[in-house]
Design an enzyme around this catalytic site. Structure first.
Site, PDB file in Angstrom:
ATOM      1  N   LYS A 158     -27.287  65.918 -33.566  1.00 37.42           N
ATOM      2  CA  LYS A 158     -26.114  65.193 -34.060  1.00 37.42           C
ATOM      3  C   LYS A 158     -25.575  64.308 -32.949  1.00 37.42           C
ATOM      4  O   LYS A 158     -24.541  64.574 -32.344  1.00 37.42           O
ATOM      5  CB  LYS A 158     -25.053  66.178 -34.559  1.00 37.42           C
ATOM      6  CG  LYS A 158     -25.530  67.000 -35.759  1.00 37.42           C
ATOM      7  CD  LYS A 158     -24.531  68.049 -36.164  1.00 37.42           C
ATOM      8  CE  LYS A 158     -25.040  68.874 -37.330  1.00 37.42           C
ATOM      9  NZ  LYS A 158     -24.102  69.951 -37.713  1.00 37.42           N
TER      10      LYS A 158
ATOM     11  N   LYS B 276     -18.058  63.581 -36.021  1.00 39.89           N
ATOM     12  CA  LYS B 276     -17.210  64.779 -36.038  1.00 39.89           C
ATOM     13  C   LYS B 276     -17.178  65.451 -34.670  1.00 39.89           C
ATOM     14  O   LYS B 276     -16.213  66.118 -34.325  1.00 39.89           O
ATOM     15  CB  LYS B 276     -17.653  65.739 -37.135  1.00 39.89           C
ATOM     16  CG  LYS B 276     -19.092  66.234 -37.034  1.00 39.89           C
ATOM     17  CD  LYS B 276     -19.254  67.470 -36.152  1.00 39.89           C
ATOM     18  CE  LYS B 276     -20.704  67.816 -35.947  1.00 39.89           C
ATOM     19  NZ  LYS B 276     -20.889  69.006 -35.082  1.00 39.89           N
TER      20      LYS B 276
END
EC number: 1.1.1.94
Length: 326
Positions: free
Chosen positions: A108, A189
């Site tokens: 990520k 995020k």
């Protein structure tokens, strides 16, 4: 072999916490799983102890997980593989693999030049590319606790194949065609989680944390829309779901990095990569060049780079021009 054949060779490339948890998960429904470790030292330790004490302590590797540091042997005979290395190492790993291998990208973060990892894979000639994202802390997945995740690919058949193989009674897998949204939700995020950790480290309270998460979600939505993501994706597992988990969990290294920065402690260590800090630096530079509005990203980058103290970054956010919510 059909797409749900339990005898099909399952391969996980990367023996960090998440790679180990995926190997344990796949071993529940497949006869053999191969877990590749970059370092032979780690591979040998895993073969001997069957516990990844450095990255996922307390979780045992089942006997049907085969461990190797030989990359060619790991992927031999495999149709596709989970690539679970930090974003900074993804280019080297992809370059060492045959492009006919299907690639499920599990990091990520962004490539060093700022591109999405799926763009990197496609540019290197990989025809079947998917991204895996969601609120999936390795510490819980490895223990078999209930969770959900999403696999996104432009190749719907490939996404369904990965879905079928990864599903277990305790892991629900959804598919999506929005590669951009799913991938960037998992990227952004992490930065918001660092910001939440900064607030926690400064002991600013629950209201501040909730405000950071909510405004961070809006910032994520703006950025994803600017990159062509589907509007609803940010409110799904790879966006809101992963944001809540990462910004609040004791397992989150991004939130912990924010807490460390607030205390004046170095946020990285133990060989574990804090993706949110890299992402903040990359996207802050992009925002400055493009004029995009990413105040939380830019604040985190300024704190991580030493240009602002956590208190100064908070003041800058609180003193922004009054506006309507949106």
């Amino acid at each position: 072999m059909n797409e749900t054949d339990p005898l099909q060779k399952m391969v996980v490339l990367g023996a960090g916490g998440w790679g180990t948890a995926l190997a344990v998960t796949l071993a529940q429904t497949h006869a053999e799983v191969t877990l590749w470790a970059r370092r032979e030292e780690l591979a040998a330790q895993l073969r001997e102890s069957r516990i990844n004490s450095a990255y996922l302590p307390g979780v045992s590797l089942p006997a049907n997980v085969r461990i190797t540091s030989d990359l060619s042997a790991a992927v031999e005979g495999a149709d596709w593989a989970f690539l679970v290395v930090p974003s900074v190492g993804m280019s080297d790993l992809l370059s060492a693999l045959p492009p006919q291998l299907g690639a499920v990208l599990c990091a990520k973060g962004l490539a060093p030049a700022g591109q999405r990892l799926s763009e990197l894979a496609t540019g290197l000639g990989f025809g079947r590319v998917a991204v895996l994202s969601g609120p999936n802390h390795a510490e819980e997945i490895g223990l078999g606790l209930p969770a959900a995740t999403v696999v996104a690919s432009k190749d719907a058949e490939f996404a369904r194949t990965v879905q079928a193989h990864l599903m277990t009674p305790n892991l629900r897998v959804y598919t999506s065609s929005d590669v951009v949204g799913v991938e960037l939700g998992g990227v952004l995020k992490n930065v918001v989680a660092v910001a939440a950790g900064l607030g926690d480290g400064l002991k600013l309270g629950d209201n501040a944390r909730a405000s950071v998460i909510t405004r961070g979600l809006r910032e994520m939505a703006r950025y994803l829309a600017s990159q062509g993501a589907q509007e609803d994706t940010v409110y799904g597992l790879s966006g809101l779901g992963d944001l809540v988990a990462t910004a609040t969990s004791r397992h989150s290294r991004n939130r912990a990095a924010g807490e460390a920065l607030a205390r004046g402690v170095a946020p990285e260590g133990g060989g574990k990569v804090v993706e949110g800090l890299r992402t903040a630096r990359l996207l802050s530079a992009w925002a400055q060049e493009s004029g995009a509005e990413l105040p939380i990203v830019q604040g985190v980058a300024a704190v991580a780079g030493g240009q602002l103290s956590p208190q100064e970054a908070l003041s800058a956010l609180m003193q922004r021009e009054a506006k309507a919510e949106g």
